[in-house]
Design an enzyme around this catalytic site. Sequence first.
Site, PDB file in Angstrom:
ATOM      1  CD  GLU A 337      37.098  42.762  47.049  1.00  0.00           C
ATOM      2  OE1 GLU A 337      37.975  43.648  47.100  1.00  0.00           O
ATOM      3  OE2 GLU A 337      36.008  42.861  47.638  1.00  0.00           O
ATOM      4  CG  ASP A 361      37.473  47.358  51.886  1.00  0.00           C
ATOM      5  OD1 ASP A 361      38.237  46.854  51.047  1.00  0.00           O
ATOM      6  OD2 ASP A 361      36.238  47.326  51.785  1.00  0.00           O
TER       7      ASP A 361
END
Length: 591
Positions: A337, A361
């Site tokens: 990302e 994450d």
Amino acid sequence: MKKISLPKIGIRPVIDGRRMGVRESLEEQTMNMAKATAALLTEKLRHACGAAVECVISDTCIAGMAEAAACEEKFSSQNVGLTITVTPCWCYGSETIDMDPTRPKAIWGFNGTERPGAVYLAAALAAHSQKGIPAFSIYGHDVQDADDTSIPADVEEKLLRFARAGLAVASMKGKSYLSLGGVSMGIAGSIVDHNFFESWLGMKVQAVDMTELRRRIDQKIYDEAELEMALAWADKNFRYGEDENNKQYQRNAEQSRAVLRESLLMAMCIRDMMQGNSKLADIGRVEESLGYNAIAAGFQGQRHWTDQYPNGDTAEAILNSSFDWNGVRKPFVVATENDSLNGVAMLMGHQLTGTAQVFADVRTYWSPEAIERVTGHKLDGLAEHGIIHLINSGSAALDGSCKQRDSEGKPTMKPHWEISQQEADACLAATEWCPAIHEYFRGGGYSSRFLTEGGVPFTMTRVNIIKGLGPVLQIAEGWSVELPKDVHDILNKRTNSTWPTTWFAPRLTGKGPFTDVYSVMANWGANHGVLTIGHVGADFITLASMLRIPVCMHNVEETKVYRPSAWAAHGMDIEGQDYRACQNYGPLYKR
């Protein structure tokens, strides 16, 4: 094109310049200190790429301005990126110090009674503080005899910690971060801050649209023979997980093959964009063959790429790992990302340890009560106070399965030069490749799925940027945790079970953000974090101080915190010192 040389460590033996008896009596002892320091560093350290670390020793002992200048000229010609000044005696403070404002520097003053090495150390550090050029102090805890040539354990620890961090600083300087794409789904870390890279890290940002990746694939700007090798490797080593998509979104064999092919091509092309590839010049693509001199990269992917093309999960996972179809090799640093700030934490961890990094994450805090309610299982051991679920579809290195083994046979992640092909194969065997969930990734792709073995020491880190303050670093040392299979399955299936998982238990201190596991999660500054093998938070703290990045959260023992000596003049609380010193001195490469 000439290959860029690796930074070296400069060793500066300094000496009392009084001739007719004083200097002459100290020459051998002083130069031997320099040689012993160089021998220690070359024996114990390697660059992140695996190459041996080289030390450059001044041609003469340094007694004053003339010899200091001659030493600096030698260092400048040999790409010295950090220096260690050593002495067993009194010398002339400001006349002999390293004055380069951006080069990390330390001074080892021998703790002996015959000559006042400690007095020079204090005088030289005072000069550094007064001139605004911070330096690290190295002074042995116990007095040594004048003829003792050994390096005490506490001195060795500081020499190695300083050198590891200093090499990281020097290795990043002059390199680039390849920003492939732009902002991903509003994630702040992908709002790439050029000033941060330039002023704090000495790096450039190379911004490239994702259409460049599409162009390279479509126009066959890659090594076609290598693509066939990569496909054959995947055919031999990839195990595929279940397709959890609804029937109408499941791909047939031909479509799945096309997705795999493009995913491997993405890995090849991103790698070529980072470091170049001479094979491209052979097919007439000389410009593309050079690459962008990137020591780290990020790929936006979502959503402007992934809504149409295969996602970056396979490419990122392979690049971040210590092996591929070419065998065991140095891992790359690629942030999913395009989270450049997590990419910087990955880069720091890789430079300090030489190992692959696990991007994740920071997904869920599971309290003991919640786990018992959902699964009936009562947590114990390292997990007794709760755990954090670290999971992400993207660039978790396959090394994170921890199927490599240390000298005691325990699970770990090793630098690539210590990894056997059998260990690489074991990491691959522990990984399943699951078809991407269509609702999230309309262009398809494959996500790696593995489960990190338990009981492995890790350090979780993250860089954040705070307006008005600048970058800060977060550090949480802890361990991976292994849950019973049925418990893991219940918890994992409540989220996306096609992704890699690490169950993480931070070490608690009972204070502040480490009061409990919930507080660690609540104080984490962003949605992403990085796992680096080992309890290496102290190395991160030293590196951050060199770059003038304050540490806003850590659970490292105070006795292991090692920062420049001038930090002590910025107050009596060591974490407040860090903030005030970083603000006072400003970014290492002020712009």
